[in-house]
Design a protein around this motif. Sequence first.
Motif, mmCIF file in Angstrom:
data_model
loop_
_atom_site.group_PDB
_atom_site.id
_atom_site.type_symbol
_atom_site.label_atom_id
_atom_site.label_comp_id
_atom_site.label_asym_id
_atom_site.label_seq_id
_atom_site.Cartn_x
_atom_site.Cartn_y
_atom_site.Cartn_z
ATOM 1 N N GLY A 117 44.118 113.895 65.921
ATOM 2 C CA GLY A 117 44.837 112.630 66.087
ATOM 3 C C GLY A 117 45.651 112.679 67.359
ATOM 4 N N TYR A 133 41.400 104.231 54.432
ATOM 5 C CA TYR A 133 42.356 104.274 55.536
ATOM 6 C C TYR A 133 43.482 105.230 55.230
ATOM 7 C CZ TYR A 133 40.699 101.835 59.372
ATOM 8 O OH TYR A 133 40.005 101.538 60.504
ATOM 9 N N THR A 177 48.040 106.505 60.223
ATOM 10 C CA THR A 177 46.945 106.736 61.156
ATOM 11 C C THR A 177 46.218 105.419 61.379
ATOM 12 O OG1 THR A 177 45.464 107.345 59.366
ATOM 13 C CG2 THR A 177 46.633 109.145 60.485
ATOM 14 N N GLU A 237 38.358 110.889 59.032
ATOM 15 C CA GLU A 237 36.967 110.452 59.056
ATOM 16 C C GLU A 237 36.077 111.488 58.357
ATOM 17 O OE1 GLU A 237 35.636 107.733 60.547
ATOM 18 O OE2 GLU A 237 37.370 106.970 61.646
ATOM 19 N N SER A 246 42.519 103.760 63.162
ATOM 20 C CA SER A 246 41.225 103.960 63.814
ATOM 21 C C SER A 246 41.096 103.021 64.999
ATOM 22 C CB SER A 246 40.066 103.657 62.839
ATOM 23 O OG SER A 246 39.714 104.804 62.124
ATOM 24 N N THR A 287 41.179 108.562 66.421
ATOM 25 C CA THR A 287 42.277 108.375 65.488
ATOM 26 C C THR A 287 43.617 108.414 66.214
ATOM 27 O OG1 THR A 287 40.975 109.401 63.739
ATOM 28 C CG2 THR A 287 43.360 109.264 63.384
#
Lengths: 189, 189, 189, 189, 189, 189
Positions: free
Chosen positions: F118, F2, F26, F6, F28, F15
């Motif tokens: 992101g 984490y 960040t 990815e 998920s 994200t």
Amino acid sequence: RYGQIEAEDQIGAATGLAYTAGGGDTLSIEVSLAKGEGNLTLTGKLGDVMKESAKAAFSYIRSRSSELNIDPQFHENNDIHIHVPEGATPKDGPSAGITMATALISALTERKVYREVGMTGEITLRGRVLPVGGIKEKSMSAHRAGLSTIILPKDNEKDLEDVPESVREGLTFHFVSHLDEVLELALGE
Amino acid sequence: RYGQIEAEDQIGAATGLAYTAGGGDTLSIEVSLAKGEGNLTLTGKLGDVMKESAKAAFSYIRSRSSELNIDPQFHENNDIHIHVPEGATPKDGPSAGITMATALISALTERKVYREVGMTGEITLRGRVLPVGGIKEKSMSAHRAGLSTIILPKDNEKDLEDVPESVREGLTFHFVSHLDEVLELALGE
Amino acid sequence: RYGQIEAEDQIGAATGLAYTAGGGDTLSIEVSLAKGEGNLTLTGKLGDVMKESAKAAFSYIRSRSSELNIDPQFHENNDIHIHVPEGATPKDGPSAGITMATALISALTERKVYREVGMTGEITLRGRVLPVGGIKEKSMSAHRAGLSTIILPKDNEKDLEDVPESVREGLTFHFVSHLDEVLELALGE
Amino acid sequence: RYGQIEAEDQIGAATGLAYTAGGGDTLSIEVSLAKGEGNLTLTGKLGDVMKESAKAAFSYIRSRSSELNIDPQFHENNDIHIHVPEGATPKDGPSAGITMATALISALTERKVYREVGMTGEITLRGRVLPVGGIKEKSMSAHRAGLSTIILPKDNEKDLEDVPESVREGLTFHFVSHLDEVLELALGE
Amino acid sequence: RYGQIEAEDQIGAATGLAYTAGGGDTLSIEVSLAKGEGNLTLTGKLGDVMKESAKAAFSYIRSRSSELNIDPQFHENNDIHIHVPEGATPKDGPSAGITMATALISALTERKVYREVGMTGEITLRGRVLPVGGIKEKSMSAHRAGLSTIILPKDNEKDLEDVPESVREGLTFHFVSHLDEVLELALGE
Amino acid sequence: RYGQIEAEDQIGAATGLAYTAGGGDTLSIEVSLAKGEGNLTLTGKLGDVMKESAKAAFSYIRSRSSELNIDPQFHENNDIHIHVPEGATPKDGPSAGITMATALISALTERKVYREVGMTGEITLRGRVLPVGGIKEKSMSAHRAGLSTIILPKDNEKDLEDVPESVREGLTFHFVSHLDEVLELALGE
Ligand SMILES: [Ca+2]
Ligand SMILES: [Ca+2]
Ligand SMILES: [Ca+2]
Ligand SMILES: [Ca+2]
Ligand SMILES: [Ca+2]
Ligand SMILES: [Ca+2]
Ligand SMILES: [Ca+2]
Ligand SMILES: [Ca+2]
Ligand SMILES: [Ca+2]
Ligand SMILES: [Ca+2]
Ligand SMILES: [Ca+2]
Ligand SMILES: [Ca+2]
């Protein structure tokens, strides 16, 4: 007219005896049926124990419908409402169990409840009648309201000694251990 | 226009009398119907006792639909909404019971409610009308709003003596013990 | 008649042993069945752990219906109610697990529960029986009530030493690790 | 772009006026429709009174669908979502009632809402428009955001005197007592 | 028998490792299936995070049923119950995620879980395995219970240094980043 | 893994950038689909505002399914689960709105989300993107995690000046006002 006897024998209404902060009181339990799909509505500012008591009465009747001469499908075809006036007064405890059962069976069989009969007692899923508190106060309120007969749990027989002489003389007492005895005493043909 | 009489007789709206912190007030009870499947929606910042009172009124009507000339299927084919403006004012208690019953029956029968009639009283599952509080303040607010007639529970007859002379002279009082009498007084053809 | 042995062997009722503030007590677990659609109702002022315990007992029975000679559809065709009188007494904990399972299986198979048998033990989804507390107090209340036999979890065998001599002599103890053993001991044909 | 006028006339979005801790603010009410089965979803950190107000608007539309040229089945065939950004800001009160009604009717009829129009007012089940608070602050925020026209409840006409001269000159005010008047002012063809 | 290894490989039960106030403990996760309609029941005094973790495990399995050789309709045709004894002990946190997934897949595929394997790790909707706390205490309890193999998240590899020498020697450790690796290690044919 | 980018472009995962007590992080967002009947499950210890934000994203997609090349019936035929690891960390606020929308659309269209992208921004029912807080901290966490591109709301353009020089140089910033622009930037074919 609360705290007074009904003017006539009723279908779908029975008289309970409550033990309140101010002593005892009589209590009307009213039941209405309407075409529906099996909902059970409980109103009258009822506490959780009293609502569970209504559900026990209801399940007892469902599981014994044929012995009680009630259509075994009554549950699927009707919505049932049990209401206990006065709507602003909080009520709780299991002692209205047999009164709720009697009012329900009266509504479902269309047999009248004798207006002069009051009652108190916890009901179980097997129809047994368990003892409750406040026999003295409940008896006095029944007498005051003009009832002639009250039905009490067998295991409360010992509490009769607490009831004032004058009240004991003015009322007929029946001590029961099963709902069948209650129905015999409270319902007309 | 709140606290004032309706401009015309209405279908699906009746005028109740409320007892508030600031004295008495009039209260519009509004009912709407729409094709649906039997949902009952209650809005207007209503407390639990007032919601239960609406359910008692509703069940009474369902169990007596044929006597009331209402389609016995009305419940399955309609969603029903009871709303009590003003939406930000908390409201509670059982005393709007007969007003909610009257507004519902008006909506379901399309009979108008006379605009000059106000009312207050608890309703039970059998349509009985039980006494309520605040008769003096409610009467004064009815008079102030321009109503000509108010319907009160029979058991509140003794409270008439608390109502100021001027108000008593400006209003016609009806004391009732069953909803049938309310409908006779409040609904047009 | 609470705290006393049943008068006859029962279908749909089993005797549990509870550990209460006042020591130990016997407890009737009652089950009723009615034509329905799979609802499970739990009443008797039961806490969350006791309700979850009932659900574990219920799921165990559903997942093992054929081994238990129960119609695998029983769930879809019946509403099931488990009630534990006395309705006003709060009850909690997992120790009624095997008693609720036994009462349910009795109701579903119509096999009687021997009236002289009491029991206590947590049940898991696989029918395993886990240890519980209060063995001393529970044994004493079983003896007082007139039971002859009690069923306890295997892992409670070590607690037998805490039970007074006189009680140990008046009761037959069975220590079990799976519900199958409970059923063998408690149910008639 | 919040606190600013929309770039174009919109379908399914209307501009309300809110009274906040920091004075007044404009508020977008957004409505989306999707094939569904009659669910109404309300989001945007809305308080109970505001949610009830949305339900009143919704029931009004359902009960008057034919007059409003809306498919009477719209309710059964669509899921409806009302959202009020900004999602983290708590919002409550009945004063967005007519704005929610307008946005809903716009979405259901595909008529655009004029981008220069803002509004505030409680709605009832009969479509009546009731007075609200914060007229001064709401008017100032409408002016600041670049709106040209605001719709207010008839019973708020007396509050116009509290609005600063400059704001009063920059806006056209409409005072209404029924939702029909709102729709005439806010919706295009 | 809690805190001890299972006597045999099991279908529908897997051994997790919990981090408790008193150090570490082993935990049985039990799953039962019964003909039903897709209900998921979660019991064992589970906190919200643990319940959400069960739902994530469940959704992962549903979305990957074909890769897992599970009937894609299993959800519609079964009611599923996940129970974590002991019923009176509160449990929470995401670290039982992979254990619940393993027990569910074992029940659905009827593949046995090796009795000597314990595991801990958060699961995500994509089957990824995320790190958890209490590796030292969990390892010690696994060793004490007689397990031979434990499965831990890849990102907990660094915590191995905290585990006492004697425990490290008595156990085989597997560090994984996806549920596929867990199933390979824990399930028989 | 984490707080790290990815390993590959993903279907059904996007994200987000979160503003936490400890700075930025960040996040998920994972989405799974399974044959079902339209249930939407939201897990990951999400607060009410974040759940409402997910519902707004969901309704936007339902109302625009044809423009988005999504089967308009997707809702009736699938159960949808949105999960945000790590399961024990509380999360709230509207700023994951566009990330949840992107992950949902990715899952429904099977288009991959670029692993280096992101994003943060509130979404409305019309797909508009509203400004959010913590731009500085979110940008720093994106940079730290190894992302190359971040998508921010148009109205946050002014906050770019707060982002450290080194971070600004290591990232490509896109400022958007509608979800269509987000999808263009984040989704592959
Ligand atoms: Ca009374
Ligand atoms: Ca005595
Ligand atoms: Ca008023
Ligand atoms: Ca008086
Ligand atoms: Ca007892
Ligand atoms: Ca011992
Ligand atoms: Ca704003
Ligand atoms: Ca003024
Ligand atoms: Ca343990
Ligand atoms: Ca370390
Ligand atoms: Ca993190
Ligand atoms: Ca700045």
